[in-house]
Design an enzyme around this catalytic site. Structure first.
Site, PDB file in Angstrom:
ATOM      1  N   HIS A 127      15.669  50.435  40.307  1.00  0.00           N
ATOM      2  CA  HIS A 127      16.292  51.476  41.132  1.00  0.00           C
ATOM      3  C   HIS A 127      15.269  52.474  41.674  1.00  0.00           C
ATOM      4  CE1 HIS A 127      19.901  49.873  39.430  1.00  0.00           C
ATOM      5  NE2 HIS A 127      19.642  50.321  38.221  1.00  0.00           N
ATOM      6  N   HIS A 187      23.603  47.189  40.968  1.00  0.00           N
ATOM      7  CA  HIS A 187      23.083  46.075  40.168  1.00  0.00           C
ATOM      8  C   HIS A 187      23.548  44.732  40.719  1.00  0.00           C
ATOM      9  CE1 HIS A 187      23.576  49.535  37.447  1.00  0.00           C
ATOM     10  NE2 HIS A 187      22.392  49.166  37.009  1.00  0.00           N
TER      11      HIS A 187
END
Lengths: 218, 334
Positions: free
Chosen positions: B57, B220
């Site tokens: 991320h 995700h």
């Protein structure tokens, strides 16, 4: 009946049998997780149990059941990550105090310890029955174990009943809607899939039935 | 799969090694424990801020370590929560004597691992830890029947604003209050043009045809709310802004902070185009933008797409947003 003693060596056999079983079913667990989760349950559990076995290999003689359970729990928390690490880790960590300080525990104490471990999992994951989680296999297993021992069954008989109850609980997750974990994002789309956590939990109980209370010549 | 990696198994540690080499003035990196510290941690008398999560991320979280934001960040495997040992180690080392705030994105694994770390920090180290869980993603129904909303774009805003509050000398309760207020007043919605590819897997997480986009995605590669045909940016902006405005009234208060966040593979050219569309929609809805941020901040590896986050501001939050920050990912006023 139910007066068999479980010592650290017996617990080692249980954990090693679980590790072998997880390794054998690694691909299955991951495939189930790919359907409703993030496709890493088999790999994560295998990594964790491989680390637990390495710890068992390095265990000093004279280790108590409680110390062994604590070590297994800490190792899983340290190596698995995700949600399974804290959940399986908590199971063993909460079993440890219930096992006391003795060199071995009787069947009733083992059942109480397993019950305490499962309560710990419930508290950690805040899951209830039929949320489509490992609780759906573990809670019926503890109930069957306690009921069997209360009815005067041998530990072995009670554990076989517990394993059958865990398998039934695992199968019963298939039609459920997931209400916890990543699978819950799928809502209705989680119907028709067997929960990977309940699947590995049933392997844990089956490993207990295949190793604990087995009579090996008195 | 074409990626800039050596062995996919080493991607997290090798990336952290690069972070350490690139920012020696700002950061100190513990490669064994995969913890990134601000260079002068622990800062005596200041509430410590710790966050962390799965890798993939970036710049979240390691890129937001430094003065005015986080004191440390723990990196897990790609898309997998770090473990309590890492968080406990980081909590010990960043504690400045007045308590530590854990900033946790609302994912089952992250929450449980941070919970265990907070318990261990209290029991074994006698440290005061407060946890704030971030759950701003309106794509997930928040009910008893799900794991709850996911933590996405608002995480960056919480790290900045709570970080500024800590830098001002606020106590732990005060810093935690700012973090909770930001989370309560922020909402996000994201979309994907493409899937992402996890290095260890080597193939896209989901199949998304050339003609379709996925609306309501997480960070995700989780599934979104729905799949729709490719549409012009103007219509995609509407798909993101509408559910955010439906969820919370952004016309009250002292204006909003608008964040258009890139998911990793979308160029700034397109992100600014999207910002223009979002700003026009907000103006039409009577929402006043007083601060804005555009860029890839909370990403999902090489996913293409974007998310929109709105934060309802008050005078204090505006002041905390403008306060100096010196991190690899955000830097102004210093």
């Amino acid at each position: 009946m139910g007066d068999e003693q479980i010592d650290a060596a017996a617990l080692q056999s249980w954990l090693r049998a679980f590790a072998r079983s997880v390794a054998e079913h690694k691909a299955t667990l991951t495939a189930l997780d790919a359907e409703i989760g993030d496709a890493d349950h088999g790999a994560n559990m295998d990594r964790g149990m491989t680390a637990v076995v390495a710890e068992l290999d390095a265990t000093e003689p004279g280790t108590t059941p409680a110390a062994l359970l604590k070590k297994a729990g800490m190792t899983l928390v340290r190596t698995v990550g995700g949600a399974s690490g804290p959940l399986y880790g908590t199971l063993f960590l909460r079993m440890a105090p219930a096992a006391g300080t003795a060199d071995s525990v009787d069947a009733g104490t083992f059942a109480k310890a397993l019950g305490a471990g499962v309560e710990g999992v419930v508290a950690r994951g805040k899951a209830e029955l039929e949320d489509k989680t490992m609780i759906d296999a573990l809670t019926p297993a503890v109930e069957a174990l306690e009921a069997g021992l209360a009815a005067g069954d041998s530990l072995q008989e009670a554990l076989r009943a517990a394993s059958a109850a865990a398998d039934a609980g695992r199968d019963a997750t298939i039609p459920l809607v997931a209400r916890k974990g990543r699978a819950s994002y799928l809502g209705e789309r989680s119907i028709g899939h067997q929960d990977p956590g309940a699947t590995s939990a049933a392997l844990l109980v089956a490993a207990a039935a295949s190793t604990l209370g087995v009579v090996v010549g008195g | 799969m074409k990626k800039l990696v050596n062995d996919p198994a080493d991607v997290v540690v090798e990336s952290l090694r690069g972070v350490a080499k690139a920012h020696p003035q700002l950061l100190r990196v513990d490669l064994d424990n995969r913890i990134v510290y601000r260079a002068d941690a622990p800062v005596r008398g200041k509430v410590g801020l710790l966050s962390g999560g799965g890798s993939g991320h970036e710049p979240l979280h390691s890129g937001f370590v430094g003065r005015g934001m986080l004191d440390a960040a723990c990196a897990g495997e790609v898309f997998t929560s770090p473990v309590p040992d890492q968080m406990l180690e980081a909590t010990r080392n960043l504690d400045g004597g007045v308590g530590v705030l854990h900033i946790v994105k609302n994912y089952t694994g992250d929450v449980m691992n941070f919970d265990m770390a907070a318990e261990l920090a209290a029991e074994e180290a006698g440290l005061e830890v407060t946890s704030v869980v971030i759950d701003d993603d309106v794509a997930v129904q928040d009910s008893l029947y799900t794991a709850g909303r996911r933590g996405v774009g608002a995480t960056l805003l919480v790290e900045k604003l709570a970080g500024a509050a800590a830098e001002e000398g606020r106590d732990l309760a005060g810093v935690a209050d700012v973090a909770r207020r930001v989370n309560a007043n922020a909402r996000s919605m994201g979309m994907a043009l493409t899937s992402c590819t996890v290095p260890a897997k080597g193939s896209p997480t989901f199949d998304l045809p050339e003609t379709e986009i996925e609306v309501g995605i997480g960070i995700h590669g989780e599934p979104g709310r729905r799949r729709v045909p490719v549409a012009p940016a103007r219509e995609i902006a509407e798909m993101l802004v509408a559910p955010v405005l439906t969820d919370l009234d952004f016309t009250t208060g002292d204006g909003v902070l608008a964040l258009v966040n890139g998911m990793g593979a979308t160029p700034l050219l397109e992100l600014y185009l999207m910002y223009g569309e979002v700003a026009a929609l907000l103006e039409k809805a009577g929402v006043t933008v007083v601060r804005s941020l555009v860029g890839p901040f909370v990403t999902s590896l090489d996913m293409a797409g974007c998310s929109v986050t709105l934060l309802r501001l008050d005078d204090e939050l505006v002041r905390l947003w403008d306060a100096p920050v010196v991190t690899p990912g955000l830097r102004w006023g210093a």
